[in-house]
Design an enzyme around this catalytic site. Structure first.
Site, PDB file in Angstrom:
ATOM      1  N   GLU A 191       1.781  11.332  -6.804  1.00  0.00           N
ATOM      2  CA  GLU A 191       3.665  12.133  -6.777  1.00  0.00           C
ATOM      3  C   GLU A 191       4.087  12.721  -6.037  1.00  0.00           C
ATOM      4  O   GLU A 191       3.155  12.952  -5.043  1.00  0.00           O
ATOM      5  CB  GLU A 191       3.111  12.970  -7.691  1.00  0.00           C
ATOM      6  CG  GLU A 191       3.436  13.293  -9.352  1.00  0.00           C
ATOM      7  CD  GLU A 191       2.650  14.544 -10.306  1.00  0.00           C
ATOM      8  OE1 GLU A 191       3.182  14.279 -11.377  1.00  0.00           O
ATOM      9  OE2 GLU A 191       2.401  15.232  -9.020  1.00  0.00           O
ATOM     10  N   CYS A 192       5.553  12.297  -5.553  1.00  0.00           N
ATOM     11  CA  CYS A 192       6.078  13.319  -3.861  1.00  0.00           C
ATOM     12  C   CYS A 192       5.183  12.700  -3.017  1.00  0.00           C
ATOM     13  O   CYS A 192       5.449  11.231  -2.266  1.00  0.00           O
ATOM     14  CB  CYS A 192       6.306  14.101  -4.153  1.00  0.00           C
ATOM     15  SG  CYS A 192       7.591  14.972  -3.423  1.00  0.00           S
ATOM     16  N   GLY A 193       4.763  13.108  -2.636  1.00  0.00           N
ATOM     17  CA  GLY A 193       3.739  13.092  -0.736  1.00  0.00           C
ATOM     18  C   GLY A 193       2.723  12.072  -1.238  1.00  0.00           C
ATOM     19  O   GLY A 193       2.865  11.348   0.026  1.00  0.00           O
ATOM     20  N   PHE A 208       3.302   9.527  -3.483  1.00  0.00           N
ATOM     21  CA  PHE A 208       4.086   8.065  -3.344  1.00  0.00           C
ATOM     22  C   PHE A 208       4.424   7.948  -2.290  1.00  0.00           C
ATOM     23  O   PHE A 208       4.051   6.511  -2.170  1.00  0.00           O
ATOM     24  CB  PHE A 208       5.538   8.623  -4.309  1.00  0.00           C
ATOM     25  CG  PHE A 208       6.070   7.860  -4.213  1.00  0.00           C
ATOM     26  CD1 PHE A 208       6.293   6.246  -4.877  1.00  0.00           C
ATOM     27  CD2 PHE A 208       8.233   7.686  -3.760  1.00  0.00           C
ATOM     28  CE1 PHE A 208       7.202   5.665  -4.646  1.00  0.00           C
ATOM     29  CE2 PHE A 208       8.656   7.139  -4.070  1.00  0.00           C
ATOM     30  CZ  PHE A 208       8.456   5.737  -4.230  1.00  0.00           C
ATOM     31  N   SER A 228       6.115   8.346  -8.013  1.00  0.00           N
ATOM     32  CA  SER A 228       7.464   8.730  -7.611  1.00  0.00           C
ATOM     33  C   SER A 228       7.576   9.789  -7.355  1.00  0.00           C
ATOM     34  O   SER A 228       6.266  10.477  -6.838  1.00  0.00           O
ATOM     35  CB  SER A 228       8.460   8.698  -9.174  1.00  0.00           C
ATOM     36  OG  SER A 228       8.224   9.687 -10.164  1.00  0.00           O
TER      37      SER A 228
END
Length: 498
Positions: A373-375, A377, A474
């Site tokens: 997730e985010c970081g 990703f 993502s």
């Protein structure tokens, strides 16, 4: 004795909510009151400070992402074994989406739904008697939200205190404290907001100073008296829920993913032969992606929502932490690896040099799912460009390249619809959460997208993320499973947007 609750809110971000919340938690704890806390809206930083003070998981209450049953279950968790729950609001008290009423993601939704009185923090710098009009407006704007008292923040002098206190009293509201302006920044900030609690040097001393300030400048007895008992039964609409079935933890399609060879433990979970049944989840809670979850957990990977971890554990899952910054790899006895968001751009050089971590994650991904997730990703991609423009090699499990040097703010509620099976669910599953990142994808790679995104107002944002075999990720942070729009909250039909 009933557990009581109070919400600390303000007209805007930066008005002093976090400082007042932490001061109250520290001061009440010093008095021997068992305190719990929650934060409205999507946020990782403030709940971590709450957890440092309360010794309990930091939890979030979000009326747009979470359905009423999940909200109730999360607040129920927050009040276990405490005397007082302090709820810190996000942004302004009435800020959120335009609709639907009662499910806009606004702090006022939570205050109204659970009948929690509001302690309004007003930054009075540059103002005099006008603060009375502001307080009156907040107190009368929404009939089912009670402003029970006011704390005046950043008061410049005794004369300033007399002017502003008199204006609040003229508006018919009690003044519960007057915080004098002081030099310096109460909490240090960085590019994405406040420094994490785990990075705050001298946190214990700083919190003790806050407790001292609260004792001097806040009327703690009056604030405690305004707190209202929570309903005895927060969960009337949940009833008996079927247990989580072990064979539903991972989508069946992942069994056919390329190079997927399940360990005996994975096979047992997916075939329903777990030695013990898993407990029920609240409706709308994201099911645990597996029974043993390798969880990256350090200064670069710390943004996992507390309610996810709490309900995953209650459902029988085990979280097995490891530190990529310490060059640790996920435990191969686990069934899924989860890389949360965080600040990998601040540690890109160390992550690039963590050969054991990168090789171990690659080995893990040959036989079982990995999600970022985010970081997380960003770290799954080929490379990460830091703020100085230096390019660092990442794990290469997905093909994209991200940059923090070429910044663009992406912020807001998101509903994601999965385009293929993943650890988040089957194809077509809808999830609710948010995005908050400055990093951009500068090379998209050739991976298939993970999900299709819509903003909270329904705007189509197109495909997002990437997936390759059993690896997915993502910028989207998930809070809950998707749900139909909630009906308007009983007792309020106000249609003005805030």
């Amino acid at each position: 004795m009933s557990v009581r609750a109070i919400m600390v809110a303000a007209p805007r971000s930066g008005g002093g909510k976090t400082t007042v919340t932490l001061a109250l938690l520290a001061a009440f704890r010093r008095r021997g009151i068992r305190v719990g806390a929650a934060k409205t809206g999507p946020d990782y930083i403030d709940p971590a400070f709450h957890a440092a003070l309360t010794g309990r998981p930091g939890l979030n209450l979000d009326s747009w992402c979470m359905n009423p049953a999940l909200l109730a279950a999360t607040l129920e968790a927050a009040r276990q074994d405490v005397d007082l729950v302090v709820v810190e609001s996000a942004m302004g008290l009435f800020d959120g989406l335009v609709a639907p009423n009662g499910a806009r993601g606004s702090p006022s939704d939570i205050a109204a739904r659970f009948n929690i009185p509001v302690l309004l923090v007003l930054d009075v710098s540059g103002q005099g008697q006008t603060v009375g009009a502001v307080a009156h407006g907040f107190a009368t704007w929404q009939p089912d939200v009670q402003v029970a008292g006011v704390v005046l923040n950043r008061v410049a002098s005794p004369r300033h205190a007399r002017l502003t206190e008199g204006a609040i009293e003229a508006a018919g509201l009690p003044v519960c404290g007057t915080l004098l302006r002081q030099p310096g920044t109460p909490l240090p900030e960085r590019h994405l907001g406040l420094v994490q609690a785990r990075e705050h040097d001298g946190l214990t001393d700083w919190l003790e100073d806050l407790a001292d300030k609260a004792e001097r400048e806040l009327n703690l007895d009056a604030i405690l008296a305004t707190a209202r008992p929570l309903p005895e039964n927060l969960l009337p609409d949940i009833g008996q829920r079927p247990p989580v079935q072990p064979d539903s933890l991972l989508p069946d399609a992942l069994l056919q993913a390329p190079n997927s060879q399940l360990s005996p433990l994975n096979s047992a979970i997916l075939q329903g032969s777990s030695p013990a049944p898993l407990q029920a989840l609240p409706p709308g809670a994201l099911p645990p992606p597996a029974q043993r979850i390798a969880l990256a957990d350090d200064a670069a990977f710390s943004f996992l929502y507390g309610h996810l971890a709490l309900f995953w554990r209650q459902a029988g899952a085990e979280l097995v932490p490891f530190s990529p910054l310490a060059n640790e790899a996920p435990d191969l006895s686990c069934d899924v690896c989860w890389l949360p968001g965080g600040y990998p751009e601040l540690h890109a050089g160390r992550l690039a040099a963590a050969e054991h971590f990168r090789q171990g994650l690659t080995r893990f991904a040959q036989t079982r799912p990995v999600h970022g997730e985010c970081g997380g990703f960003m770290v799954l991609g080929e490379a990460l460009e830091d703020a100085q423009g230096t390019r660092h090699r990442m794990t290469g499990l997905l093909g994209h390249v991200t940059s923090f040097a070429r910044r663009k703010l992406n912020l807001g509620y998101r509903e994601a619809t999965l385009l293929a099976p993943s650890v988040l669910g089957q194809t077509g599953t809808t999830l609710r959460g948010h995005e908050f990142h400055y990093a951009t994808v500068v090379e998209a790679g050739a991976d298939a997208p993970l999900a299709h995104l819509r903003a909270g107002d329904g705007t189509d944002l197109g495909p997002c993320g990437g997936r390759r075999g059993v690896v997915s990720g993502s910028f989207f942070h998930v809070l809950a499973c998707g749900h139909p729009a909630s009906p308007p909250h009983a007792g309020w039909s106000h249609t003005r947007s805030s």
